[in-house]
Design a protein around this motif. Structure first.
Motif, PDB file in Angstrom:
ATOM      1  N   ARG A  17      34.025  37.897  32.120  1.00  0.00           N
ATOM      2  CA  ARG A  17      33.018  38.813  32.649  1.00  0.00           C
ATOM      3  C   ARG A  17      33.599  40.210  32.855  1.00  0.00           C
ATOM      4  N   TYR A  41      24.153  39.950  34.624  1.00  0.00           N
ATOM      5  CA  TYR A  41      24.833  39.530  35.837  1.00  0.00           C
ATOM      6  C   TYR A  41      24.003  39.978  37.045  1.00  0.00           C
ATOM      7  N   THR A  46      28.273  41.989  39.532  1.00  0.00           N
ATOM      8  CA  THR A  46      28.690  43.200  38.822  1.00  0.00           C
ATOM      9  C   THR A  46      29.508  44.105  39.733  1.00  0.00           C
TER      10      THR A  46
END
Length: 281
Positions: A17, A41, A46
């Motif tokens: 990610r 996300y 995030t």
């Protein structure tokens, strides 16, 4: 209290990610909400990833609250670009081209308003070239390799080079702004430079641009030889071989390579390594 631990699977997922966030920021600065929406996300996830990347010095927060890639990330990329070096990367291609064609082959890179010869393979035919030996420079637009680079710069940058170089070319025959723009249009149309300016009698050449993975011109491969050796069908054979090597190298080129950013410095570093190797018992 139990110590908090992160499972290996969760750590890998978090790494993936974080890399996705870096790739997304590569397109430009962005806000948390925009990034989260683009990546799928949650805003909380995030924000957490961004804060971790900020702590590692890879991302920075701008005054307007957007996030962007930091100079720390570019420093890492620059170090990666120094591994091996552009000359070492291109050397096998020069050897293959020299062996296949029997002509002198040149690797040129941009050095401001000039093109610099970063490497060359000397063919059996005695020739004269604009750049001369390794380290030689020539104004962009003079010679086939330098013209291949100039013709493929972004338009605004190309025009700035022309405005700067035209006064430097005074007294060199037809090499004025009209001539350069006419040749640039021809090179962009056909994909290679092969026009002989007549400045070096009996000599001819052909050059092709080398692009990086982003599609930006970073170098040129060119052949210099006797005029008679670039006539008829052989010209296309030479062009095809040059293009093949350029296409093979393009995905491997790091835009932060020292040879692209500071070609003269890269030559000095290469010479230093050669001297040290020669001194070793």
């Amino acid at each position: 209290m139990k110590s908090e631990s992160i499972s290996p699977d969760a750590a890998v997922s978090s790494l993936h990610r974080a890399v996705a966030v870096l790739r997304a920021l590569g397109a430009g600065a962005s806000r948390v909400s925009e990034l989260g929406k683009a990546l799928g996300y949650t805003q909380a996830t995030t924000h957490r990833l961004l804060q971790q990347l900020v702590q590692e010095g890879l991302v920075e927060q701008l005054p307007d609250k957007r996030y962007a890639l930091s100079l720390g990330l570019f420093e890492l990329a620059a170090r990666a670009g120094e591994r091996g070096g552009l000359r070492g990367q291109f050397r096998p291609a020069l050897l293959r081209l020299g062996a296949a064609l029997g002509d002198s082959v040149f690797l040129l890179v941009r050095a401001g308003f000039d093109a610099m010869c970063l490497d060359r393979w000397e063919g059996p035919f005695p020739i004269r070239s604009f750049t001369g030996d390794i380290g030689g420079r020539v104004p962009l637009g003079i010679g086939q390799g330098a013209m291949a680079i100039l013709a493929n710069l972004a338009e605004a940058e190309r025009e700035e080079v022309i405005r700067h170089n035209v006064p430097r070319l005074a007294g060199m025959g037809p090499l004025d702004g009209v001539y350069l723009r006419t040749e640039i249009a021809k090179v962009r149309r056909q994909g290679y430079a092969a026009t002989s300016s007549g400045l070096i009698e009996g000599m001819a050449g052909v050059g092709v641009p080398v692009f990086d993975a982003r599609g930006e011109v970073v170098a040129a491969l060119s052949v210099g030889t006797l005029s008679a050796r670039l006539e008829g069908e052989r010209l296309q054979v030479v062009v095809d071989l040059l293009r093949r090597e350029a296409d093979l190298l393009a995905p491997q080129i790091n835009p932060f390579d020292r040879g692209l950013r500071r070609p003269a410095e890269a030559l000095g570093a290469a010479a230093g390594r050669t001297e040290r190797e020669a001194a070793m018992p």
